[in-house]
Design a protein around this motif. Sequence first.
Motif, PDB file in Angstrom:
ATOM      1  N   GLY A  79      47.261  44.615  30.483  1.00  0.00           N
ATOM      2  CA  GLY A  79      46.628  43.301  30.354  1.00  0.00           C
ATOM      3  C   GLY A  79      45.645  43.240  29.201  1.00  0.00           C
ATOM      4  O   GLY A  79      45.778  43.946  28.201  1.00  0.00           O
ATOM      5  N   ASP A  80      44.654  42.393  29.364  1.00  0.00           N
ATOM      6  CA  ASP A  80      43.678  42.199  28.294  1.00  0.00           C
ATOM      7  C   ASP A  80      42.911  43.472  27.981  1.00  0.00           C
ATOM      8  O   ASP A  80      42.381  43.643  26.891  1.00  0.00           O
ATOM      9  CB  ASP A  80      42.685  41.100  28.691  1.00  0.00           C
ATOM     10  N   SER A  81      42.833  44.332  28.959  1.00  0.00           N
ATOM     11  CA  SER A  81      42.142  45.595  28.771  1.00  0.00           C
ATOM     12  C   SER A  81      42.869  46.441  27.714  1.00  0.00           C
ATOM     13  O   SER A  81      42.252  47.226  27.004  1.00  0.00           O
ATOM     14  CB  SER A  81      42.143  46.297  30.125  1.00  0.00           C
TER      15      SER A  81
ATOM     16  N   LEU B  60      41.677  46.723  43.410  1.00  0.00           N
ATOM     17  CA  LEU B  60      40.275  46.321  43.598  1.00  0.00           C
ATOM     18  C   LEU B  60      39.942  45.203  42.620  1.00  0.00           C
ATOM     19  O   LEU B  60      40.361  45.235  41.469  1.00  0.00           O
ATOM     20  CB  LEU B  60      39.327  47.479  43.281  1.00  0.00           C
ATOM     21  N   ASP B  61      39.158  44.241  43.072  1.00  0.00           N
ATOM     22  CA  ASP B  61      38.649  43.234  42.146  1.00  0.00           C
ATOM     23  C   ASP B  61      37.274  42.806  42.615  1.00  0.00           C
ATOM     24  O   ASP B  61      37.036  42.623  43.805  1.00  0.00           O
ATOM     25  CB  ASP B  61      39.574  42.016  42.066  1.00  0.00           C
ATOM     26  N   LYS B  62      36.387  42.663  41.658  1.00  0.00           N
ATOM     27  CA  LYS B  62      35.021  42.310  42.042  1.00  0.00           C
ATOM     28  C   LYS B  62      34.890  40.847  42.410  1.00  0.00           C
ATOM     29  O   LYS B  62      33.940  40.457  43.078  1.00  0.00           O
ATOM     30  CB  LYS B  62      34.045  42.698  40.939  1.00  0.00           C
ATOM     31  N   ARG B  63      35.830  40.050  41.976  1.00  0.00           N
ATOM     32  CA  ARG B  63      35.736  38.619  42.306  1.00  0.00           C
ATOM     33  C   ARG B  63      36.075  38.406  43.776  1.00  0.00           C
ATOM     34  O   ARG B  63      36.881  39.143  44.344  1.00  0.00           O
ATOM     35  CB  ARG B  63      36.694  37.814  41.449  1.00  0.00           C
ATOM     36  N   VAL B  64      35.487  37.369  44.351  1.00  0.00           N
ATOM     37  CA  VAL B  64      35.756  37.101  45.763  1.00  0.00           C
ATOM     38  C   VAL B  64      36.720  35.933  45.934  1.00  0.00           C
ATOM     39  O   VAL B  64      37.093  35.596  47.053  1.00  0.00           O
ATOM     40  CB  VAL B  64      34.443  36.828  46.548  1.00  0.00           C
TER      41      VAL B  64
ATOM     42  N   THR C  78      33.609  46.278  43.453  1.00  0.00           N
ATOM     43  CA  THR C  78      33.478  46.608  42.027  1.00  0.00           C
ATOM     44  C   THR C  78      33.757  48.084  41.809  1.00  0.00           C
ATOM     45  O   THR C  78      33.198  48.941  42.506  1.00  0.00           O
ATOM     46  CB  THR C  78      32.060  46.254  41.524  1.00  0.00           C
ATOM     47  N   PHE C  79      34.601  48.345  40.859  1.00  0.00           N
ATOM     48  CA  PHE C  79      34.886  49.730  40.468  1.00  0.00           C
ATOM     49  C   PHE C  79      33.783  50.174  39.503  1.00  0.00           C
ATOM     50  O   PHE C  79      33.504  49.495  38.523  1.00  0.00           O
ATOM     51  CB  PHE C  79      36.260  49.780  39.788  1.00  0.00           C
ATOM     52  N   GLU C  80      33.192  51.322  39.790  1.00  0.00           N
ATOM     53  CA  GLU C  80      32.098  51.769  38.916  1.00  0.00           C
ATOM     54  C   GLU C  80      32.400  53.032  38.141  1.00  0.00           C
ATOM     55  O   GLU C  80      31.638  53.408  37.267  1.00  0.00           O
ATOM     56  CB  GLU C  80      30.830  51.940  39.752  1.00  0.00           C
TER      57      GLU C  80
ATOM     58  N   ASN D  59      40.750  28.116  36.446  1.00  0.00           N
ATOM     59  CA  ASN D  59      41.500  26.872  36.227  1.00  0.00           C
ATOM     60  C   ASN D  59      42.367  26.909  34.983  1.00  0.00           C
ATOM     61  O   ASN D  59      43.351  26.181  34.892  1.00  0.00           O
ATOM     62  CB  ASN D  59      40.522  25.704  36.066  1.00  0.00           C
ATOM     63  N   ASN D  60      41.966  27.737  34.027  1.00  0.00           N
ATOM     64  CA  ASN D  60      42.672  27.695  32.738  1.00  0.00           C
ATOM     65  C   ASN D  60      44.174  27.866  32.921  1.00  0.00           C
ATOM     66  O   ASN D  60      44.626  28.556  33.838  1.00  0.00           O
ATOM     67  CB  ASN D  60      42.139  28.771  31.792  1.00  0.00           C
ATOM     68  N   VAL D  61      44.893  27.240  32.027  1.00  0.00           N
ATOM     69  CA  VAL D  61      46.347  27.173  32.182  1.00  0.00           C
ATOM     70  C   VAL D  61      47.003  28.066  31.123  1.00  0.00           C
ATOM     71  O   VAL D  61      46.604  28.053  29.953  1.00  0.00           O
ATOM     72  CB  VAL D  61      46.820  25.707  32.039  1.00  0.00           C
TER      73      VAL D  61
HETATM   74  N1  LIG Z   1      39.685  32.368  30.257  1.00  0.00           N
HETATM   75  C1  LIG Z   1      40.978  32.544  30.326  1.00  0.00           C
HETATM   76  O1  LIG Z   1      41.723  31.692  29.937  1.00  0.00           O
HETATM   77  C2  LIG Z   1      41.505  33.773  30.939  1.00  0.00           C
HETATM   78  C3  LIG Z   1      42.827  34.033  30.772  1.00  0.00           C
HETATM   79  N2  LIG Z   1      43.358  35.131  31.369  1.00  0.00           N
HETATM   80  C4  LIG Z   1      44.784  35.316  31.187  1.00  0.00           C
HETATM   81  O2  LIG Z   1      45.260  36.352  32.002  1.00  0.00           O
HETATM   82  C5  LIG Z   1      45.810  37.331  31.189  1.00  0.00           C
HETATM   83  C6  LIG Z   1      45.735  38.713  31.784  1.00  0.00           C
HETATM   84  O3  LIG Z   1      44.555  38.974  32.339  1.00  0.00           O
HETATM   85  P1  LIG Z   1      44.303  40.393  33.005  1.00  0.00           P
HETATM   86  O4  LIG Z   1      44.497  41.454  31.997  1.00  0.00           O
HETATM   87  O5  LIG Z   1      45.015  40.493  34.289  1.00  0.00           O
HETATM   88  O6  LIG Z   1      42.759  40.346  33.214  1.00  0.00           O
HETATM   89  P2  LIG Z   1      41.908  39.302  34.031  1.00  0.00           P
HETATM   90  O7  LIG Z   1      40.666  39.107  33.257  1.00  0.00           O
HETATM   91  O8  LIG Z   1      42.691  38.149  34.440  1.00  0.00           O
HETATM   92  O9  LIG Z   1      41.599  40.103  35.381  1.00  0.00           O
HETATM   93  C7  LIG Z   1      40.745  41.196  35.428  1.00  0.00           C
HETATM   94  C8  LIG Z   1      40.059  41.168  36.733  1.00  0.00           C
HETATM   95  O10 LIG Z   1      39.397  42.406  36.933  1.00  0.00           O
HETATM   96  C9  LIG Z   1      38.073  42.143  37.312  1.00  0.00           C
HETATM   97  N3  LIG Z   1      37.239  43.267  36.962  1.00  0.00           N
HETATM   98  C10 LIG Z   1      36.760  43.593  35.738  1.00  0.00           C
HETATM   99  N4  LIG Z   1      36.011  44.697  35.829  1.00  0.00           N
HETATM  100  C11 LIG Z   1      36.020  45.071  37.122  1.00  0.00           C
HETATM  101  C12 LIG Z   1      35.405  46.135  37.844  1.00  0.00           C
HETATM  102  N5  LIG Z   1      34.687  47.043  37.230  1.00  0.00           N
HETATM  103  N6  LIG Z   1      35.611  46.224  39.168  1.00  0.00           N
HETATM  104  C13 LIG Z   1      36.367  45.302  39.809  1.00  0.00           C
HETATM  105  N7  LIG Z   1      36.948  44.285  39.181  1.00  0.00           N
HETATM  106  C14 LIG Z   1      36.788  44.156  37.853  1.00  0.00           C
HETATM  107  C15 LIG Z   1      37.726  40.901  36.531  1.00  0.00           C
HETATM  108  O11 LIG Z   1      36.584  40.268  37.037  1.00  0.00           O
HETATM  109  P3  LIG Z   1      35.670  39.422  35.962  1.00  0.00           P
HETATM  110  O12 LIG Z   1      36.579  38.466  35.295  1.00  0.00           O
HETATM  111  O13 LIG Z   1      34.641  38.825  36.812  1.00  0.00           O
HETATM  112  O14 LIG Z   1      35.143  40.449  35.017  1.00  0.00           O
HETATM  113  C16 LIG Z   1      38.977  40.091  36.744  1.00  0.00           C
HETATM  114  O15 LIG Z   1      38.991  39.452  37.967  1.00  0.00           O
HETATM  115  C17 LIG Z   1      45.110  37.160  29.876  1.00  0.00           C
HETATM  116  O16 LIG Z   1      45.816  37.689  28.818  1.00  0.00           O
HETATM  117  C18 LIG Z   1      45.055  35.674  29.772  1.00  0.00           C
HETATM  118  O17 LIG Z   1      46.276  35.176  29.371  1.00  0.00           O
HETATM  119  C19 LIG Z   1      42.639  36.011  32.073  1.00  0.00           C
HETATM  120  C20 LIG Z   1      41.312  35.801  32.254  1.00  0.00           C
HETATM  121  C21 LIG Z   1      40.632  34.671  31.685  1.00  0.00           C
END
Ligand SMILES: NC(=O)C1=CN([C@@H]2O[C@H](COP(=O)(O)OP(=O)(O)OC[C@H]3O[C@@H](n4cnc5c(N)ncnc54)[C@H](OP(=O)(O)O)[C@@H]3O)[C@@H](O)[C@H]2O)C=CC1
Length: 927
Positions: free
Chosen positions: A380-382, A102-106, A169-171, A111-113
């Motif tokens: 991941g970042d979480s 699931l992902d809330k984004r559509v 969106t996961f709640e 763009n970031n690299v």
């Molecule tokens: N700015 C930057 O340069 C970014 C870099 N990254 C890179 O990607 C790597 C890994 O990213 P990763 O851990 O996969 O995480 P990401 O942030 O890439 O992906 C997480 C995804 O989950 C979505 N999300 C968050 N909460 C919910 C929810 N409750 N319900 C549904 N969707 C949800 C986020 O949406 P939303 O983002 O809208 O919250 C996002 O699309 C990072 O370490 C970094 O290297 C990732 C993101 C940004």
Amino acid sequence: MCGSSRLNGSAPTKTQQNFIELCRHLKVEPRDYKHFYSKLKDRLNYWKAKDLWQKIDKRAAHPDYEQGQACHQHKCLVLGAGPCGLRTAIELALLGAQVVVLDKRVSFMRNNVLHLWLYTIRDLLNLGAKKFYGRFCSGSIHHISIRQLQLILLKLALILGVEVHTGVTFEGLLEPAGGSTGWRAQVSPGSHTAAAFEFDVFISAGGGRYVPDGFKIKELRGKLAIGITANFVNRHTKQEAQVQEISGVARIYNQKFFQELQSEIGVDLENIVYYKDDTHYFVMTAKKGSLLKKGVIKQDFPDVNQLLAPANVNQEALQEYAYDAADFSTDHMLPDLEFAKNHAGRPDVAMFDFTCMHRAENASLVKERKGKRLLVALVGDSLVEPFWPLGTGIARGFLAAFDTAWMVRNWGKGVLPLELLAERESMYQLLSQTTPENTSKNYASYSIDPSTRYPNVSLSCIKPTQVKRLYDIEDCKAKKPMKPIIIIKPKKGKCHTTVTVSMRLEDLLSWCQKNTAGYKHVKVKDLSESWRSGMALCALIHNFRPELIDLSSLDEYNITGTNKLAFDLMEREFGITPVMRASEMTTCGKIDQLSMVVYLTQIRNALTEKETPAGNEGPFLEAFITLKLSSSEVGGSELCYFCNKRLYVLERGSAEGKFFHRSCFNCYQCGSTLRQGGYTFHSDTGNGEPVEISSPPPHISVRRKGSYKISVDPDFEESAECLTPTEQKDQPPSNSHEPNKPSELNLESTGIENQQNNGSASVPVPAPRASKAPLYPPLPKPRTVHNVLPQPSHAPKESEQNQEETHHNLPPESKSKPSLRKLQLSEEEKAELLSQDSDTETPASSSAASTSSSSKQHEGGEEEGYWSGGTATGKSLRNRRCMRRKSEPPASTQPQHGKMRSKFSPWNLSSPRLQQRFSVLRVAPSG
Ligand SMILES: NC(=O)C1=CN([C@@H]2O[C@H](COP(=O)(O)OP(=O)(O)OC[C@H]3O[C@@H](n4cnc5c(N)ncnc54)[C@H](OP(=O)(O)O)[C@@H]3O)[C@@H](O)[C@H]2O)C=CC1
């Protein structure tokens, strides 16, 4: 994914729409996730596709996946379709699980690299990344835009049968409602079909801002560093192609460049990187003073959050600042610089705080409700927020994805929750310290198996007992109303007291549940029947003293054998005498709760070694015992064998398989008090009265009853007493005993049998006990006892006797003497029973946290060096100087310095000796 019903409420991306079309065209149903890939492969067989299938097949054939059977019964929900969520989903699909993302984004619009470590490049190439994106890592600098990376992974995931729902969106998690319903997710829109998906694995990959329930986050702070990212449209013209990338330049190495930047356009930076990818991507660290001066930051605040709050940032000034920096650092060579649009349709420039990073204290947990377990993991970042300009985000993100997949694989193999969590947390200790240098260089062998990636990894540095807090099992105590069930009648001269004994029982039950949670074949629901198989007792022992018991050798159907083992260990290791016979656990209709409460209370006291105030426990126990014994449930063993009067457990002694008042255990002839092992039965009395024997131990008592002989083991009173004549016949012949390990049961082979027989053919003759020291030298107490009872589970009856014998065959010194004293509760024990919940964590249980805090320092140290080139310590400066430029010979031929530094760091690629204009290192264009 293809079926429109599955997209109910969600917003498919263009890629998803194309995929749906393709599936329709090929008439393959992606809902059939188990066979989807093979069907797609069959129907799509042109050369380019075949190349891709080859790569995927190669990966899927890895033994770790067990041909897609490793997790075929498991269902996984992945939150977040970022790179790490998708990468994890792919691994779970390869393991054979049903996977929903699931992902809330559509849309995928980042763009970031990202900078990539070599292993991530190899990993993606092996998965066919180039088939999806021909320009993947074709340049000399290894990077990819997040969007492209997500698209590659999305396509792969779809091909492997993963359901991906965007715009959902996961709640939160919905606990099982009971019956057959399992764990579900609360989603928005609520009507989405994902709401009905039941799963037993939940992967949270929602990015740095998303933290699911149950996880604690640590914050790591460094010296203030303000990051700015900017993306400009790449029109892919010839002129743009000629502009060289800046793989990284820091102020300390190129002071001239930064001074000119500041003096000419007022932009004061610590460092800057430029990657040419889908966009012209710049990332830089700016000094607060210049941002204030240029009006980007409106007002200075000591608090970083306030400082960088959107209200305190002038967006136009920020764009101008980023534009000037990009234009100047590329020597004004990029024509018509125009900001690319971000996902919100605005110029893609952002300013944020590099200072703070988050890291979860633990990587996984298990929740259990209504008997349904859910494995929850972060990736991941979480899990760990990276210092992303170094590429640690994706590199460590993928490592965690593999580690998580390995854990799910073990989940599928039935590894117990605590063991599973302990292994995962052991791996997690490594994550923040991983660098390209300290991970395996053999990228081709990388798999989800951690040993292929982390050299010398220890998967058991965290013990199951240390992760108990991560096993969140339903709290029966909280759910059930506590009803006082026993009222103690007042003693003379004392006021009426109501004791809520049920509370104490619930405390005990709760303690037992907590400490047996997660063990296979163990489900403690009460203080009686749940203990019948003996598995729960063994689990308790293992939970506190894992070295004592080999769980894998236990057989839940071998009730007597398992209980025997548990009783023996409890007695030998903790001095707790059994309150019933092991064989009774098989034969008795109902397990006596009183006995179990007493026994478990002693066990809890012994295992937790908790000192409790004396005097509290007595009334409770007394009340409980009184109530129990006055009820109709009093069984035969609760009457004294000798006086036939009621027998309370606290005054109970036992010998010859009978229970009696210890005060009744007197010599029939002289009336003196007998001791265990110091008596025999007088044959002439005809009713088996005990008689003191004058000869010192060893002794053995043999008596005849009916038509069969009972041979009594003084240490294991339940030995053969319960045998029926038929069972007696089933006993193995005497020569089956090991000659060097005699016990009372192998007396035949020691000649004692002859002595008995010679005495009289019809009247049993007292025989000396043969089990004590003279025959066998004392042996050290074994540290580990393996259950050496390899009896087939389907034939427990036949095997029980043999199993008991096996234990009897232990050298006598390894057994402790029975002690009637142990049947009594000490004052402390009594107090403990009455005391409040004794469920205190063992000191070790917090060590996972302490480990992580110790690693925090290390981590802090690692990341600290990157915060600001201008403030580097002497040591870090030395380290940096030792880093090699990319154009220099490969790092493998160079001496390794500064071991926590990544040689792939963009900051590391510059050198103070560079003599080009502004001393900026320029490398060949990537694209
Ligand atoms: N700015 C930057 O340069 C970014 C870099 N990254 C890179 O990607 C790597 C890994 O990213 P990763 O851990 O996969 O995480 P990401 O942030 O890439 O992906 C997480 C995804 O989950 C979505 N999300 C968050 N909460 C919910 C929810 N409750 N319900 C549904 N969707 C949800 C986020 O949406 P939303 O983002 O809208 O919250 C996002 O699309 C990072 O370490 C970094 O290297 C990732 C993101 C940004």
